[in-house]
Write a protein that holds these residues in place. Structure first.
Motif, PDB file in Angstrom:
ATOM      1  N   ASP A 223       1.946  57.512  41.180  1.00  0.00           N
ATOM      2  CA  ASP A 223       1.441  58.483  40.207  1.00  0.00           C
ATOM      3  C   ASP A 223       2.453  59.550  39.828  1.00  0.00           C
ATOM      4  O   ASP A 223       2.125  60.487  39.097  1.00  0.00           O
ATOM      5  CB  ASP A 223       0.158  59.148  40.739  1.00  0.00           C
ATOM      6  CG  ASP A 223       0.385  59.871  42.061  1.00  0.00           C
ATOM      7  OD1 ASP A 223       1.490  59.736  42.642  1.00  0.00           O
ATOM      8  OD2 ASP A 223      -0.540  60.571  42.513  1.00  0.00           O
ATOM      9  N   THR A 224       3.684  59.426  40.297  1.00  0.00           N
ATOM     10  CA  THR A 224       4.733  60.395  39.954  1.00  0.00           C
ATOM     11  C   THR A 224       6.038  59.667  39.700  1.00  0.00           C
ATOM     12  O   THR A 224       6.231  58.520  40.139  1.00  0.00           O
ATOM     13  CB  THR A 224       4.952  61.413  41.089  1.00  0.00           C
ATOM     14  OG1 THR A 224       5.474  60.718  42.242  1.00  0.00           O
ATOM     15  CG2 THR A 224       3.662  62.141  41.447  1.00  0.00           C
ATOM     16  N   VAL A 225       6.953  60.325  39.026  1.00  0.00           N
ATOM     17  CA  VAL A 225       8.263  59.737  38.789  1.00  0.00           C
ATOM     18  C   VAL A 225       9.005  59.551  40.105  1.00  0.00           C
ATOM     19  O   VAL A 225       9.777  58.598  40.272  1.00  0.00           O
ATOM     20  CB  VAL A 225       9.074  60.598  37.790  1.00  0.00           C
ATOM     21  CG1 VAL A 225       9.353  61.978  38.351  1.00  0.00           C
ATOM     22  CG2 VAL A 225      10.399  59.906  37.430  1.00  0.00           C
ATOM     23  N   GLN A 226       8.749  60.441  41.067  1.00  0.00           N
ATOM     24  CA  GLN A 226       9.407  60.315  42.367  1.00  0.00           C
ATOM     25  C   GLN A 226       8.953  59.042  43.089  1.00  0.00           C
ATOM     26  O   GLN A 226       9.761  58.340  43.708  1.00  0.00           O
ATOM     27  CB  GLN A 226       9.119  61.550  43.235  1.00  0.00           C
ATOM     28  CG  GLN A 226       9.815  62.817  42.769  1.00  0.00           C
ATOM     29  CD  GLN A 226       9.145  63.459  41.576  1.00  0.00           C
ATOM     30  OE1 GLN A 226       7.965  63.190  41.299  1.00  0.00           O
ATOM     31  NE2 GLN A 226       9.881  64.321  40.873  1.00  0.00           N
ATOM     32  N   ALA A 227       7.649  58.749  43.002  1.00  0.00           N
ATOM     33  CA  ALA A 227       7.150  57.521  43.620  1.00  0.00           C
ATOM     34  C   ALA A 227       7.689  56.285  42.902  1.00  0.00           C
ATOM     35  O   ALA A 227       7.992  55.264  43.523  1.00  0.00           O
ATOM     36  CB  ALA A 227       5.627  57.514  43.604  1.00  0.00           C
ATOM     37  N   LEU A 228       7.814  56.380  41.597  1.00  0.00           N
ATOM     38  CA  LEU A 228       8.339  55.274  40.791  1.00  0.00           C
ATOM     39  C   LEU A 228       9.782  54.967  41.188  1.00  0.00           C
ATOM     40  O   LEU A 228      10.156  53.812  41.442  1.00  0.00           O
ATOM     41  CB  LEU A 228       8.253  55.650  39.316  1.00  0.00           C
ATOM     42  CG  LEU A 228       8.575  54.595  38.275  1.00  0.00           C
ATOM     43  CD1 LEU A 228       7.625  53.417  38.386  1.00  0.00           C
ATOM     44  CD2 LEU A 228       8.495  55.207  36.869  1.00  0.00           C
ATOM     45  N   VAL A 229      10.607  56.012  41.269  1.00  0.00           N
ATOM     46  CA  VAL A 229      12.004  55.834  41.668  1.00  0.00           C
ATOM     47  C   VAL A 229      12.083  55.443  43.145  1.00  0.00           C
ATOM     48  O   VAL A 229      12.942  54.648  43.543  1.00  0.00           O
ATOM     49  CB  VAL A 229      12.809  57.114  41.387  1.00  0.00           C
ATOM     50  CG1 VAL A 229      14.232  56.985  41.922  1.00  0.00           C
ATOM     51  CG2 VAL A 229      12.843  57.400  39.888  1.00  0.00           C
ATOM     52  N   GLY A 230      11.158  55.980  43.960  1.00  0.00           N
ATOM     53  CA  GLY A 230      11.128  55.619  45.373  1.00  0.00           C
ATOM     54  C   GLY A 230      10.872  54.133  45.572  1.00  0.00           C
ATOM     55  O   GLY A 230      11.444  53.508  46.468  1.00  0.00           O
ATOM     56  N   ALA A 231      10.020  53.545  44.736  1.00  0.00           N
ATOM     57  CA  ALA A 231       9.777  52.108  44.823  1.00  0.00           C
ATOM     58  C   ALA A 231      11.048  51.329  44.504  1.00  0.00           C
ATOM     59  O   ALA A 231      11.370  50.331  45.160  1.00  0.00           O
ATOM     60  CB  ALA A 231       8.653  51.710  43.873  1.00  0.00           C
ATOM     61  N   ALA A 232      11.795  51.796  43.481  1.00  0.00           N
ATOM     62  CA  ALA A 232      13.062  51.140  43.143  1.00  0.00           C
ATOM     63  C   ALA A 232      14.058  51.267  44.287  1.00  0.00           C
ATOM     64  O   ALA A 232      14.829  50.338  44.557  1.00  0.00           O
ATOM     65  CB  ALA A 232      13.634  51.745  41.859  1.00  0.00           C
ATOM     66  N   GLN A 233      14.054  52.417  44.962  1.00  0.00           N
ATOM     67  CA  GLN A 233      14.936  52.612  46.106  1.00  0.00           C
ATOM     68  C   GLN A 233      14.662  51.586  47.198  1.00  0.00           C
ATOM     69  O   GLN A 233      15.571  51.109  47.870  1.00  0.00           O
ATOM     70  CB  GLN A 233      14.766  54.038  46.660  1.00  0.00           C
ATOM     71  CG  GLN A 233      15.080  54.235  48.136  1.00  0.00           C
ATOM     72  CD  GLN A 233      16.504  53.861  48.530  1.00  0.00           C
ATOM     73  OE1 GLN A 233      17.387  53.710  47.679  1.00  0.00           O
ATOM     74  NE2 GLN A 233      16.732  53.699  49.819  1.00  0.00           N
ATOM     75  N   MET A 234      13.392  51.179  47.360  1.00  0.00           N
ATOM     76  CA  MET A 234      13.032  50.206  48.388  1.00  0.00           C
ATOM     77  C   MET A 234      13.109  48.765  47.881  1.00  0.00           C
ATOM     78  O   MET A 234      12.513  47.867  48.457  1.00  0.00           O
ATOM     79  CB  MET A 234      11.624  50.503  48.919  1.00  0.00           C
ATOM     80  CG  MET A 234      11.499  51.865  49.580  1.00  0.00           C
ATOM     81  SD  MET A 234      12.740  52.154  50.887  1.00  0.00           S
ATOM     82  CE  MET A 234      12.259  50.917  52.084  1.00  0.00           C
ATOM     83  N   GLY A 235      13.833  48.546  46.795  1.00  0.00           N
ATOM     84  CA  GLY A 235      14.085  47.190  46.314  1.00  0.00           C
ATOM     85  C   GLY A 235      13.019  46.629  45.401  1.00  0.00           C
ATOM     86  O   GLY A 235      13.029  45.436  45.092  1.00  0.00           O
ATOM     87  N   THR A 236      12.088  47.477  44.946  1.00  0.00           N
ATOM     88  CA  THR A 236      11.044  46.997  44.042  1.00  0.00           C
ATOM     89  C   THR A 236      11.600  46.802  42.637  1.00  0.00           C
ATOM     90  O   THR A 236      12.290  47.675  42.109  1.00  0.00           O
ATOM     91  CB  THR A 236       9.871  47.995  43.987  1.00  0.00           C
ATOM     92  OG1 THR A 236       9.304  48.114  45.292  1.00  0.00           O
ATOM     93  CG2 THR A 236       8.806  47.529  43.012  1.00  0.00           C
ATOM     94  N   ILE A 237      11.280  45.672  42.025  1.00  0.00           N
ATOM     95  CA  ILE A 237      11.625  45.440  40.619  1.00  0.00           C
ATOM     96  C   ILE A 237      10.353  45.419  39.776  1.00  0.00           C
ATOM     97  O   ILE A 237      10.271  46.085  38.752  1.00  0.00           O
ATOM     98  CB  ILE A 237      12.421  44.143  40.444  1.00  0.00           C
ATOM     99  CG1 ILE A 237      13.801  44.267  41.123  1.00  0.00           C
ATOM    100  CG2 ILE A 237      12.607  43.819  38.955  1.00  0.00           C
ATOM    101  CD1 ILE A 237      14.683  43.036  40.974  1.00  0.00           C
ATOM    102  N   GLU A 238       9.348  44.655  40.224  1.00  0.00           N
ATOM    103  CA  GLU A 238       8.121  44.529  39.431  1.00  0.00           C
ATOM    104  C   GLU A 238       6.989  45.375  40.002  1.00  0.00           C
ATOM    105  O   GLU A 238       6.852  45.518  41.222  1.00  0.00           O
ATOM    106  CB  GLU A 238       7.672  43.065  39.388  1.00  0.00           C
ATOM    107  CG  GLU A 238       8.633  42.145  38.671  1.00  0.00           C
ATOM    108  CD  GLU A 238       8.065  40.731  38.510  1.00  0.00           C
ATOM    109  OE1 GLU A 238       6.879  40.525  38.842  1.00  0.00           O
ATOM    110  OE2 GLU A 238       8.810  39.846  38.043  1.00  0.00           O
TER     111      GLU A 238
END
Length: 876
Positions: free
Chosen positions: A669-684
């Motif tokens: 629900d935040t840009v930080q969580a969105l970028v945090g998912a990418a940091q953990m290797g999330t693409i989709e």
């Protein structure tokens, strides 16, 4: 016993022609794949169409001189020729002079064919009947063998359109004339041939159309032809970088991604000269010979040498490879100006007259190794967008009526799709992890009065061969002292190996920071055609600077200077081996996650940060599932629905009672969580069809239209339109988005009234109804064997716990495409479901005037009359 050489192989020298050898095509099981067809338009000695049907691991082929007709009365002669390998189905290019079938070839149509009856038996009997599902041709057709005597021993067949809804009278419509272009590249061939009634044609492999220049006044009183001796040396006219197209009358051409070459003809001898005066004739022998064969008098020609990829677009890396292995035959010389012609100095004639003379002298030679650089026909306001949508580097604009000047002139301008320029390489760092050679390059530009100034680093865009070759070159140039005018800080210089500043590299990047450092960079190639001392920071001019000709103030390097301020500062902060994005530290930022595009982990993090305002509304209050790809697209992938023990920065964990017996569901629900998912290797990012506050009541259902991969894109568009029509008849408002893969997603918003079982049952009834009405086009049964030549309407995502990729989510596929919402009126102009990716989506978002899903409301209900119209009894 050795296998006999086929007629296809016997006729071709694969050291010269770029046609695929037989080993490039693999036989496929007809039980698990649709049969493909392709129609090549072939501008050989006689313009004709090659009709090819896949059967038994080959392409059965017929030469159709006049091409197909949609009128059953027009029975087209089809001469049976040798079988071609399956790999030939994607071939598009130029067959060199002297080779069998010499001339240009384009893919005029392609798709799948469905035989009526046993195709082997009907082929043997000479009475093939079938249905075509192509980009251009559809409906039922027949190939019938005749007893007519043709030249040699080739069988004479007839290609006949069967009577159905696709029939068009030849008196009213000619599909060959109306649709002359390639379905792959948009190129055309055969201009001026028997199909002259077709619309304006384009160059064989350049996806642009010729613009007929408007009449203009002479450039000056000296515009009359001057007799003069042709000079031994001539510097090319150079273009001024612009940020947007200026007003006025301009001619626009492709900005070719190659090497600028001037061709000098003196006493019948042709020399190929680079922009810096180096003689490259030995490297371009076939191009020099092709010019000599024009039998011109003394003169100078101006153009660019390129190598075209499979899509007919310039590929600079392929050009360098061609030079390295000495394959001059792969190189195309695009000509765009002629300063001297047949002993006459015509530099002061208007550019339109010079180009017309050039096109005329090339004539039928404008194919193969030599081609005329055609102009765009689009409105000047759409020029750069059109070029970028074709994945071009940019465009060159030439002011109508302008003369030829051997300097950088405002009469020639360049507009780039991305920031891209040359840099001096001043050092390199050690590689990390499993990478060999070097880690990153340190870059610099010349600044007037200051010398070499640091401009940043680039650590992506290299393949293994480039890493090895460049490392060897740089090791030989290594030195102790920094060549930069201003020393870097100890942190910036730590671990750097300095080299002599002689190598020049071309780099693509996102922006300049206020400090003069580039961001989001990717290496393109080494440039041997530009001296290091000429490399400067290229500032784009604005249209107000160029309304009238001006004389730019020259720096010591000879380049133009302006006071254009650099872009806004970066929003990231770098650490020793991590980069901060939106407050989240990204580890291993240089890890390549997609080899096809060369994009890396930090690019994905920046992308999700940049589109957070667009994607977060689609994630809001919904359980999210993550497709994690720690090693990138080609590595192992993990689908994660629950938070478990993985500490994703800033992600929100939901109430454990929402999914009893499992770890907590998650929300972004935040840009930080969105970028945090990418940091953990999330693409989709995949979301549920309900919000967690009413998790048992879905607020939409989705139909995922998933096609047989061999079906043409046209079928996907038609299938989406047909499905939308059914929804319209039911009175249901629906919204569409690209899947980012091959198919399309249709979302139907609902009021939160029906439960999961009811919604899934309705989606299933809808899918079955459509497939029953059009069984030849659709199937509602999953499994590859049920989808051969059809589109599967996947309704199974409408189950509790199931999910669909979110709008604006990246897909874990080569090129990193994005699932993008579109308006209905955009559907027919869509070229692919993977049309947008993380590199070009921002351009679409910037020019959007309205939300494609404007009007989306969760107010619709599934009613009893709707069930009845689908022939199903409403539950309860």
């Amino acid at each position: 016993m050795a296998k006999p050489v086929s007629e296809y192989t016997r006729k071709r020298n694969f050291d010269i022609t770029s046609e695929p050898p037989e080993t490039s095509g693999r036989a496929r099981s007809n039980k698990s794949k649709a049969l493909t067809f392709v129609i090549h338009k072939h501008d050989a000695r006689n313009l004709h169409y090659d009709f090819r049907l896949e059967l038994d691991g080959t392409l059965k082929s017929w030469a159709v001189p006049k091409g197909p007709s949609l009128d059953p009365k027009n029975k087209r002669l089809a001469v049976h020729v040798e079988d071609h390998p399956l790999g030939y189905g994607s071939f598009e290019g130029s067959i060199p002079e002297g080779q069998y079938g010499a001339g240009d070839v384009i893919v005029w149509d392609r798709g799948v064919w469905q035989p009526h009856g046993d195709p082997r038996a009907t082929y043997k009997a000479g009475k093939l009947k079938f249905t075509l599902i192509g980009e251009k041709l559809t409906g039922d057709w027949a190939l019938v063998r005749t007893h007519l005597q043709g030249s040699g021993d080739k069988e004479q067949w007839l290609l006949i359109k069967e009577k159905d809804e696709a029939v068009r009278s030849a008196d009213e419509y000619d599909i060959v004339a109306d649709k002359p272009e390639s379905v792959v590249s948009g190129a055309t061939v055969g201009e001026g041939r028997s199909a002259a009634k077709a619309p304006k044609r384009k160059a064989a492999s350049a996806p642009v159309a010729e613009k007929k220049p408007a009449a203009s006044k002479p450039a000056s009183k000296k515009a009359a032809t001057k007799k003069s001796s042709v000079p031994d040396k001539l510097s090319p006219q150079l273009a001024t970088l612009m940020d947007t197209p200026p007003a006025g009358d301009w001619l626009y051409e492709i900005k070719f991604d190659g090497y600028r070459i001037m061709a000098r003809i003196r006493d019948g001898e042709v020399r190929m000269i680079t922009r810096n005066g180096h003689d490259w004739t030995d490297r371009l022998p076939l191009q020099a010979k092709a010019i000599a064969d024009l039998n011109l008098g003394d003169g100078w020609l101006d153009g660019e040498v390129v190598v075209l990829n499979d899509a007919g677009l310039p590929d600079f890396q392929a050009l360098q490879n061609a030079f390295e292995i000495g394959r001059s035959k792969d190189i195309v010389y695009y000509l765009f100006d002629v300063p001297f012609l047949n002993g006459e100095d015509i530099r002061e004639k208007p550019v339109e007259e010079r180009r017309a003379a050039l096109k005329k002298l090339l004539g039928r030679q404008a194919k193969g190794l030599l081609r005329f650089s055609d102009a765009f026909s689009a409105n000047h306001r759409d020029i750069i967008e059109s070029a970028c949508s074709l994945s071009l580097e940019g465009v060159i604009g030439k002011r109508a009526g302008s003369v030829y000047q051997s300097r950088r002139s405002p009469d020639w301008i360049k507009l780039k799709c991305k920031l891209r320029q040359e840099f001096v390489i001043v050092g390199f760092t050690k590689p990390q992890g499993t990478r060999s050679g070097f880690g990153a390059l340190l870059l610099a530009v010349n600044e007037e009065g200051a010398g070499l100034v640091y401009a940043g680093r680039v650590g992506t865009g290299f393949n293994q061969k480039m890493l090895d070759d460049m490392f060897g070159q740089m090791k030989a140039l290594e030195q102790d002292a920094s060549p930069l005018a201003k020393k870097l800080t100890s942190a910036q210089a730590r671990g750097v190996h300095w080299i002599e500043p002689t190598l020049v590299g071309e780099v693509e990047f996102g922006e300049w920071t206020r400090e003069g450092i580039i961001r989001h960079s990717s290496f393109i190639a080494l440039r041997s055609d530009k001296p290091a001392e000429e490399v400067v920071h290229e500032y784009p001019r604005t249209p107000k600077d160029i309304k009238a000709p001006f004389k730019p103030k020259a720096s010591k390097s000879g380049a133009s200077k302006t006071e254009e301020p650099p872009s806004k500062p970066a929003r990231t902060r770098s650490g020793k081996d991590r980069i901060e994005v939106a407050g989240v530290l990204i580890s291993h930022p240089e890890r390549v996650i997609d080899k096809e595009s060369g994009l890396h982990k930090i690019d994905l993090a920046h992308f999700y940060e940049s589109i957070s305002d667009w994607i977060l509304p689609h994630l809001d209050h919904r359980p999210v599932a993550l497709l994690r790809c720690p090693e990138g697209v080609e590595g192992e992938q993990f689908f994660q629905k629950h938070s478990e023990r993985l500490a994703i920065p800033n992600i929100k964990q939901l109430d454990p009672e929402l999914d009893p017996g499992h770890a907590r569901l998650m929300e972004i629900d935040t840009v930080q969580a969105l970028v945090g998912a990418a940091q953990m290797g999330t693409i989709e990012l995949h979301t549920w069809g309900s919000t967690y506050d009413q998790i048992e009541l879905p607020d939409h259902f989705v139909l995922d239209l998933d096609p047989d991969t061999d079906l043409p894109w046209r079928s996907m568009v038609e299938a989406t339109q047909l499905t939308l029509s059914v929804l319209d008849e039911l009175g249901l408002d629906a919204y569409i988005k690209t899947s980012g893969g091959k198919g399309m997603h249709i979302l139907v918003p609902l009021a939160r009234k029906a439960d999961w079982d009811t919604v899934k049952a309705f989606a299933k009834a809808l899918a079955q109804f459509i497939s029953q009405q059009l069984p030849e086009r659709f199937t509602a049964t999953s499994g590859p064997k049920n989808r051969i030549g059809k589109i599967f309407i996947d309704y199974l995502r409408n189950t509790r716990g199931a999910s669909t990729v979110a709008a604006y989510s990246v897909r874990a596929r080569p090129g990193l495409p994005v699932s993008v919402p579109i308006a209905r009126d955009e559907l027919t102009s869509l070229k692919s479901s993977a049309q947008w990716n993380i590199a070009n989506l921002q351009k679409r978002l910037r020019k959007l005037k309205a939300d494609p899903w404007a009007g989306y409301k969760n107010t619709q209900r599934i009613t009893k009359p709707m069930w009845k119209r689908l022939g199903v009894k409403a539950p309860g």
